[in-house]
Structure formats: C-alpha cells, structure tokens
Enzyme design. Structure first.
Site, PDB file in Angstrom:
ATOM      1  N   ASP A  67       3.297  -4.593   7.760  1.00  0.00           N
ATOM      2  CA  ASP A  67       2.230  -4.092   9.596  1.00  0.00           C
ATOM      3  C   ASP A  67       1.740  -5.038  10.393  1.00  0.00           C
ATOM      4  O   ASP A  67       0.899  -6.477   9.216  1.00  0.00           O
ATOM      5  CB  ASP A  67       1.526  -2.480   9.418  1.00  0.00           C
ATOM      6  CG  ASP A  67       1.017  -2.875   8.013  1.00  0.00           C
ATOM      7  OD1 ASP A  67       1.097  -3.236   8.141  1.00  0.00           O
ATOM      8  OD2 ASP A  67       0.965  -1.850   7.665  1.00  0.00           O
ATOM      9  N   ASN A 136      -4.596   9.411   3.907  1.00  0.00           N
ATOM     10  CA  ASN A 136      -4.050  10.136   4.321  1.00  0.00           C
ATOM     11  C   ASN A 136      -2.076  10.392   3.483  1.00  0.00           C
ATOM     12  O   ASN A 136      -1.820  11.192   4.724  1.00  0.00           O
ATOM     13  CB  ASN A 136      -3.806  10.299   5.397  1.00  0.00           C
ATOM     14  CG  ASN A 136      -3.104   9.086   6.245  1.00  0.00           C
ATOM     15  OD1 ASN A 136      -2.479   8.545   5.766  1.00  0.00           O
ATOM     16  ND2 ASN A 136      -2.895   9.473   8.006  1.00  0.00           N
ATOM     17  N   HIS A 138      -0.259   7.091   3.929  1.00  0.00           N
ATOM     18  CA  HIS A 138       0.547   6.816   4.664  1.00  0.00           C
ATOM     19  C   HIS A 138       1.017   5.635   3.598  1.00  0.00           C
ATOM     20  O   HIS A 138       0.240   5.712   2.992  1.00  0.00           O
ATOM     21  CB  HIS A 138      -0.112   6.741   6.074  1.00  0.00           C
ATOM     22  CG  HIS A 138      -1.374   5.294   6.029  1.00  0.00           C
ATOM     23  ND1 HIS A 138      -2.138   5.765   7.054  1.00  0.00           N
ATOM     24  CD2 HIS A 138      -1.075   4.440   5.166  1.00  0.00           C
ATOM     25  CE1 HIS A 138      -2.828   4.258   6.710  1.00  0.00           C
ATOM     26  NE2 HIS A 138      -2.354   4.021   5.854  1.00  0.00           N
ATOM     27  N   GLU A 143       2.174   6.501   9.648  1.00  0.00           N
ATOM     28  CA  GLU A 143       1.346   8.182   9.346  1.00  0.00           C
ATOM     29  C   GLU A 143       1.990   9.563   9.417  1.00  0.00           C
ATOM     30  O   GLU A 143       3.215   9.834   9.591  1.00  0.00           O
ATOM     31  CB  GLU A 143       0.756   8.360  10.334  1.00  0.00           C
ATOM     32  CG  GLU A 143      -0.853   7.255  11.326  1.00  0.00           C
ATOM     33  CD  GLU A 143      -1.408   6.612  10.775  1.00  0.00           C
ATOM     34  OE1 GLU A 143      -1.672   7.251   9.134  1.00  0.00           O
ATOM     35  OE2 GLU A 143      -2.590   5.764  11.228  1.00  0.00           O
TER      36      GLU A 143
END
Ligand code: F6R
Length: 251
Positions: A67, A136, A138, A143
């Site tokens: 990313d 979380n 991800h 996400e």
C-alpha cells in the site's frame, strides 16, 4: 493456517527473517509482497544485518508493497516508498527498478490501482507475501468491511488506523485520509502468505482472524481461505488462542 508462537517479538521476527531468506535462497528471482509499519522493522533490520554478513542476494528480486498513502510523494519521509528505501532497499544489493509501490501522487488513483493490479499479474503474481495485522485486523489497508475478493483500489482509512499511524507524521503535518491498497483477493492469490503480529494490542485481531468465522468485518479472517498461510506471533499477540490451535509453541 499454520501458527507459530515465539517467546518474544524478537524471536518471531527472527523466524520470519529466516523464512524470507529461505524463500530468496530457493528462488533468487522471487516476487515478494512487503508491508511497512512498525511490525516488520525488526525483520528488515535483520535482513540488513544478514546481508552485511553475506546472507541474502536481492539482485533478481522483485517487490510489490501492499500500500501507499495518497497525496504523498515517494520523497516524503512519511511515504511507504521512503520507508522501504531507508529500512531495506538501499542497504542490500537490490535494483530499485524492481521495487513496485503504488504512486501516492497519481492524478487518477483508480487508474493507478488498476495499473498496479495488472503489473502484479504481469509478473505472474506474488511468491511470498509478508503481512502485518492492524489492531482492527486490517491487512494492507483493507479495513473492516472490505470484500474478501476485493482487488487493488483506492480506500479511505478508518479512524482507528489514522490514530495508530499518526505517530509517523510530524506535528502539524497533514495525515492522508486515503491510500491505495492491494485488495484482499489480490493478496490471497499469493502462493505463500506469512503474517507477523506481536504485542498485546494485536491479540484480539489475531484471535478474530484465526478463530473465525470468516467475515468481511475481520479482514484477517480471509486468510483462513488460503492454503499456505503461516501466522507468526509472540506470546502476547497469541494470548487469546488456545494451545491446541497452534502447531508450534516455543513458549
Ligand atoms: C502496512 C500495512 C498495514 C500494517 C498494519 C500493522 O504496509 O499494510 O496493514 O501491516 O497496519 O501496522 P503496525 O505494524 O505498525 O502495527
């Protein structure tokens, strides 16, 4: 999914470093998928040390990062391009022309995402994908809510991720709210996936990813569908797993 639990984050990083070195040893023209963030820093430091000691050859290696932030140039110290050069690429015999990272300043982010996705396919896909895990759950910047068959695309970052990554931006600097990330479906096409997670703050994300059920609300739970995934943890990150779920337990 194979799970390896080590006594410490340092031991978990050492185990992942060995896996990477074995990969590039057995296939010197490997295509690697690489993460940024805090988790792989110790792996990259070990790869640098090993290289100084004569272990590891990167001349024919190709890399695809997971990313990049939108709005940052490759020269911005908070960009993932900068991170990769500083933490690994410039320290080893790596040809920077083989380093692929989405362009953070692309005028058309959708077109850039499609270009990146097509480039991964043109290289025949990723041999060895290293992942970190967000608090979380991800993976990349996929996400919660990301489809498990999602492709490389422009995404909005959640408040939790923005907060976790705020420390990487100097006071007053504008933190990007969007990124381009490899999709979960893209990641799952890698021939081998290794996830590294350490620390108590990852324990819930690890448990939700490993124990299932597979759900879009837990991006890491998509990994259960992959035939060749290993998750390497320290004891803190593994604290919500039962011993019987693990194949190797050093602690
Ligand atoms: C970074 C990436 C992210 C991180 C995750 C964990 O390229 O893809 O998914 O792996 O946010 O970040 P750290 O390691 O900083 O806890």
């Amino acid at each position: 999914m194979k799970i390896i639990i080590k006594n410490s984050a340092a031991d978990a990083s050492a185990a992942v470093t060995d896996m990477l070195l074995q990969q590039i040893g057995k296939k010197p023209d490997s295509v690697l998928g690489l993460p940024t963030g805090a988790t792989p820093l110790a792996v990259y430091a070990r790869l640098r040390d090993e290289f100084r000691n004569g272990r590891g050859c990167y001349k024919d290696i190709t890399t695809f990062n997971l990313d990049e932030y939108l709005g940052l140039s490759a020269e911005d110290p908070a960009s993932y391009s900068f991170y990769m050069r500083e933490n690994l690429f410039r320290h080893v015999d790596f040809d920077l022309g083989r380093a692929h990272i989405p362009h953070g300043l692309a005028a058309d982010a959708d077109a850039e995402a499609n270009r990146y996705e097509a480039l991964i396919a043109a290289y025949g896909g990723i041999d060895f994908m290293l992942l970190g895990l967000g608090r979380n759950a991800h993976i990349g910047f996929n996400e919660p809510g990301s489809l498990h068959n999602s492709r490389t695309r422009r995404v909005a970052l959640t408040a939790s991720t923005l907060e976790a990554n705020a420390a990487y931006f100097p006071p007053g600097a504008k933190q990007p709210s969007h990124a381009i990330t490899m999709g979960i479906g893209t990641i799952l096409e890698s021939r081998e996936i290794v996830v590294l997670a350490a620390g108590a703050e990852k324990a819930e994300a690890v448990a939700a990813s490993v124990k299932g059920p597979g759900t879009e609300f837990v991006p890491g739970s998509a990994l259960g569908r992959h035939p060749n995934t290993t998750i390497v943890l320290d004891t803190a990150a593994a604290q919500h797993l039962e011993r019987a779920q693990t194949l190797e337990f050093d602690a």
